[in-house]
Design a protein around this motif. Structure first.
Motif, mmCIF file in Angstrom:
data_model
loop_
_atom_site.group_PDB
_atom_site.id
_atom_site.type_symbol
_atom_site.label_atom_id
_atom_site.label_comp_id
_atom_site.label_asym_id
_atom_site.label_seq_id
_atom_site.Cartn_x
_atom_site.Cartn_y
_atom_site.Cartn_z
ATOM 1 N N LYS A 1 10.456 72.860 -30.447
ATOM 2 C CA LYS A 1 10.550 72.245 -29.129
ATOM 3 C C LYS A 1 9.950 70.835 -29.142
ATOM 4 C CE LYS A 1 9.176 74.902 -25.679
ATOM 5 N NZ LYS A 1 8.336 75.873 -24.923
ATOM 6 N N ASN B 1 3.816 78.896 -26.834
ATOM 7 C CA ASN B 1 5.032 79.396 -26.182
ATOM 8 C C ASN B 1 4.874 80.823 -25.668
ATOM 9 O OD1 ASN B 1 7.794 78.825 -25.469
ATOM 10 N ND2 ASN B 1 8.443 80.256 -27.046
ATOM 11 N N ASP C 1 12.724 82.542 -24.361
ATOM 12 C CA ASP C 1 12.765 82.765 -25.809
ATOM 13 C C ASP C 1 12.359 84.206 -26.103
ATOM 14 O OD1 ASP C 1 13.426 80.089 -26.455
ATOM 15 O OD2 ASP C 1 11.349 79.509 -26.119
#
Length: 304
Positions: free
Chosen positions: A37, A73, A116
């Motif tokens: 990312k 994340n 995700d």
């Protein structure tokens, strides 16, 4: 005038996705890839994203654990956990064979929700080991989606993890199916002008999905006495004591529903029913046309 589609054409159309899947799965060698990312302009940026710079957020998380959601994340990462014991209409095919389905779930999460996800197929069918594995994964993931677990252990696994896990745990086949079915039923009853508390329901199939649907429908106002559920041995009722010891969730349904103690199978459950919710074995002939004709006027069918 629209051209009539033959049975051969229907069968060919139904077979096409599987044929395409057998070409494209090996072409791509799966459906997933991991991409960064963050911006990587030159190799010098690895000093930020890896060592030595990464030590600073590590120390911040150690001092303030809640900042893991800021530095990593974790908050957007979901584990899709399965043992491959109850996959779609395929049954107990094992964890490796379940991987294509779990990868498919991952792309649904990403494409539809921007989440995700990652497939975690476990080489164990022991419910306590599955529970422990999920707990071991808690530091990495922000949530867990249990998937394609056989019953009755799926109830035990979900109930235990909802009590003991530090992150949200969801079983798609239970809560997911139940939520969308309730939404569909609310809208369908508006169309036919019937009230939630007045309709008679025939629940075809007594797996994890239909049991969870029954729970949420009763919470939403369905009269449990007007519910008739059918498993492979016939309708569930208070005299089905064969379920008392081996399947507590079905036994609860036996006690809470079918006030008339209707006995028999699918045709008996469907007679005069306002709603048919069918999540049982797939294929033609499971529910026959003449049984549908015996349902109440303006009946509703929700078939999974």
């Amino acid at each position: 005038m629209a051209k009539k589609i033959t049975e051969e054409e229907l069968l060919a159309k139904a077979a096409k996705p599987g044929q395409e899947a057998m070409k494209l799965h090996p072409f791509y060698k799966g459906k997933l890839a991991v991409i960064p990312k963050c911006a990587i302009r030159t190799v010098d940026d690895f000093a930020i994203w890896y060592t030595p710079g990464v030590a600073a957020p590590c120390r911040d998380i150690q001092a303030h654990p809640e900042t893991v959601f800021e530095h990593t994340n974790k908050g957007n990462l979901v584990a899709i956990v399965s043992d491959g014991s109850r996959v779609l209409g395929l049954g107990d095919i094992g964890p490796e064979a379940a991987m294509p389905v779990m990868e498919g779930k991952v792309i649904l999460f990403k494409y539809l929700g921007g989440v995700d996800a990652f497939p975690i197929c476990l080489d164990t069918k022991d419910p306590d080991e599955i529970i422990q594995a999920v707990k071991w994964l808690e530091p990495t993931f922000g949530g867990v989606n249990l998937e394609d677990l056989a019953q009755p252990k799926c109830f035990y696994i979900l109930d235990t993890l909802r009590k003991e896990a530090r992150i949200p745990v969801w079983h798609d086949d239970q809560q997911g199916t139940a939520a969308v079915t309730l939404a569909a039923l609310i809208n369908a009853l508006k169309v036919v002008g019937k009230e939630m508390g007045q309709v008679k329901l025939a629940m075809i199939g007594a797996g994890a999905a239909n049991i969870a649907i029954t729970r949420i429908l009763m919470a939403a106002g369905v009269d449990p006495e007007k519910v008739v559920m059918v498993d492979s041995q016939g309708t569930l009722h208070a005299e089905r004591t064969d379920l008392k010891e081996k399947f507590k969730e079905k036994w609860h349904v036996c006690q809470a529903t079918n006030a008339e103690k209707i006995k028999g199978g699918i045709p008996e459950a469907l007679k005069n029913a306002d709603v048919c919710i069918a999540l049982s074995k797939p294929g033609s002939g499971t529910i026959k046309k003449e049984w549908i004709r015996a349902m109440a006027k303006d009946a509703v069918g929700l078939i999974g």
